[in-house]
Design a protein around this motif. Structure first.
Motif, PDB file in Angstrom:
ATOM      1  N   ARG A 181       0.842  -1.200   0.000  1.00 41.18           N
ATOM      2  CA  ARG A 181       0.000   0.000   0.000  1.00 41.18           C
ATOM      3  C   ARG A 181       0.870   1.241   0.000  1.00 41.18           C
ATOM      4  O   ARG A 181       1.323   1.677   1.059  1.00 41.18           O
ATOM      5  CB  ARG A 181      -0.950  -0.026   1.201  1.00 41.18           C
ATOM      6  N   TRP A 240      -7.402   0.982   7.191  1.00 40.32           N
ATOM      7  CA  TRP A 240      -7.096  -0.410   6.818  1.00 40.32           C
ATOM      8  C   TRP A 240      -7.354  -1.353   7.978  1.00 40.32           C
ATOM      9  O   TRP A 240      -7.932  -2.437   7.807  1.00 40.32           O
ATOM     10  CB  TRP A 240      -5.634  -0.485   6.358  1.00 40.32           C
ATOM     11  N   GLY A 254      -2.525  -3.324  -4.512  1.00 41.43           N
ATOM     12  CA  GLY A 254      -2.345  -2.523  -3.305  1.00 41.43           C
ATOM     13  C   GLY A 254      -2.693  -1.070  -3.525  1.00 41.43           C
ATOM     14  O   GLY A 254      -3.364  -0.448  -2.725  1.00 41.43           O
ATOM     15  N   ASN A 270      -5.924   1.256  -2.103  1.00 41.06           N
ATOM     16  CA  ASN A 270      -5.709   2.520  -1.421  1.00 41.06           C
ATOM     17  C   ASN A 270      -6.386   3.671  -2.139  1.00 41.06           C
ATOM     18  O   ASN A 270      -6.856   4.605  -1.512  1.00 41.06           O
ATOM     19  CB  ASN A 270      -4.202   2.792  -1.343  1.00 41.06           C
TER      20      ASN A 270
END
Length: 488
Positions: A407, A423, A480, A484
């Motif tokens: 991320r 998260w 990832g 995000n």
């Protein structure tokens, strides 16, 4: 510019110690941590005593493919003016990639990464430096960085790259001897050969810092004492030229004041005992040279209000004067930026989003760099959002490193802290319900929104997957980044 002398990096944690140290001629402060209208009292007191303060930027990313951000340049200029600084400094590095030039999400490294030593990268860097010089009210000097990785297509040595940069732009150099030692261990570069290739008259000042070696890799931590090999590189430099200034850097694990004073004494002793090499006369810094005319022997480009320094004459150009430069055609410049953008995005995506290692790179070494970037992010997030470490306790670091693996940072460290908390909440963590509720309140207070429920999270996941199928360009940054990016 006056000779700077011996200095130390000013940090809030050691502000009182810095004020009490004897023989401190100047300090350097991280530019992004200063507000021009509300300078820390400690810096105000130091300036009142006649101590020079130099702002040291870390976020411009002049080695990146895009042109420098005008807002960041204006902020750096404002800090230089507020401090009455004789110069400002930044790094030869890139700190972000992606965006319009690659038609992919923007990625933030959260730290300084090396630029490829290629003609493309040098052309882009020189253009970006000229833009920065024109926007700043005082001269600019750039620092060589420490690196864990090599670019496979490098065409120039470190010394050649720096020398050509100075020749084309007249920019000053901030030579970090600790970084030269780091690159000797990690990349096999001989510091003496780098120094031999440098235009010594371009040196504005020198950094000295500590680090540590782990598993054959030298980490430039700024959290350990300065080792003998770094002082030896300083002696090598001092044998060639008397630097206008030398500064001790320390960013973590601050020791008692007496230890800082001892390290400064070791620097002074190294400079005093350095033996001048035959044929190496005193060479003044171009930034300290008297004003004088600059002769033109080639294509020229206008300079900004601060003027620019000629690497050939060692003279500072008055405002409005022009200096020789080599300006490539616009089309070739754009192609260079596009090629550099794709290369940097692929590398940064691999380091921060877990995408495949780009061709030619050392996979194991890239994994070391990726872990170092994630650890750096964890350290800074713990500083800007200490409540997270308090809430999560000993589990903070492990959880953050798991989060950071795929991320990338997308909007600075404060946003990174929010994204990390989001998260955790999305995953139903922490396991303790009271802690999870406290984390949810923390996130809501700062994000200005309500953490999504289970149904909303499921819908978001399905929507992201559909967008990914419609937009193949997201291959650069992988799942990832796509996960995000839904938080924007």
């Amino acid at each position: 510019m006056k000779q700077l002398g011996i200095g130390i990096g000013w940090r809030p944690e050691i502000a009182t110690a810095v004020e009490g140290l004897d023989g401190i001629d100047w300090v350097e402060a991280v530019a992004e941590n200063l507000c021009p209208g509300h300078l820390p009292d400690s810096l105000v007191r130091l300036r009142g005593r006649g101590v020079t303060v130099v702002p040291h930027g870390v976020s411009l990313g002049l080695g990146g493919a895009e042109r420098p951000d005008a807002r960041r340049l204006a902020e750096l200029a404002a800090r230089a003016e507020a401090l009455g600084s004789p110069l400002v400094t930044e790094h030869i590095a890139f700190v972000r990639a992606g965006g319009a030039l690659t038609a992919s999400p923007r990625l933030e490294a959260g730290h300084l990464l090396p630029v490829p030593r290629t003609r493309d990268a040098l052309r882009v860097l020189c253009e970006n430096v000229r833009i920065a010089q024109d926007a700043l009210p005082v001269p600019l000097a750039l620092e060589n960085i420490a690196a864990l990785i090599d670019w496979p297509e490098d065409e120039l040595t470190e010394g050649q790259f720096l020398a050509e940069l100075v020749e084309r732009t007249g920019v000053g150099l901030l030579i970090d001897v600790a970084n030269l030692h780091t690159n000797r261990v990690n990349r096999g570069e001989d510091p003496a050969k780098v120094l031999d290739a440098l235009p010594l008259e371009a040196i504005a000042y020198v950094h000295v810092a500590g680090g540590v070696e782990r598993d054959g890799v030298w980490h430039d931590t700024h959290a350990h004492p300065v080792p003998r090999p770094v002082l030896d590189v300083l002696a090598e430099l001092a044998a060639r030229v008397t630097p206008p200034g030398v500064l001790l850097e320390r960013d973590e694990a601050f020791p008692p004041t007496a230890e800082l004073a001892g390290e400064l004494d070791a620097i002074r002793s190294t400079l005093r005992s350095a033996t001048r090499r035959p044929g190496r006369p005193e060479t003044p810094s171009v930034l300290a040279a008297p004003d004088g005319p600059v002769t033109s022997d080639g294509p020229v480009t206008p300079v900004g209000a601060a003027g620019r320094v000629s690497a050939r004459t060692g003279s500072a150009a008055p405002p409005g004067t022009a200096v020789p430069t080599s300006v490539p055609p616009l089309e070739e410049s754009h192609r260079s930026r596009e090629r550099l953008a794709l290369a940097q995005a692929a590398l940064l995506s691999s380091l921060t989003a877990g995408t495949p290692v780009p061709a030619g790179f050392d996979g194991p070494r890239l994994r070391v760099q990726a872990r170092a970037l994630a650890a750096k992010r964890a350290d800074v997030v713990a500083k800007v959002a200490p409540e997270l470490e308090t809430l999560l306790g000993d589990g903070f670091r492990e959880a953050f490193l798991a989060y950071a693996t795929c991320r990338p940072m997308r909007g600075g460290y404060r946003q990174d802290a929010l994204d990390f908390a989001r998260w955790l909440l999305d995953a139903g963590r922490p396991g303790d319900a009271d802690t999870r509720r406290a984390l949810g309140r923390w996130w809501k207070e700062r994000a200005g929104a309500r953490p999504p429920g289970r149904a909303a999270r499921l819908l978001s996941t399905v929507s992201r997957a559909a967008r990914g199928r419609r937009n193949p360009s997201t291959y650069l940054v992988g799942k990832g980044v796509e996960t995000n990016s839904s938080l924007t």
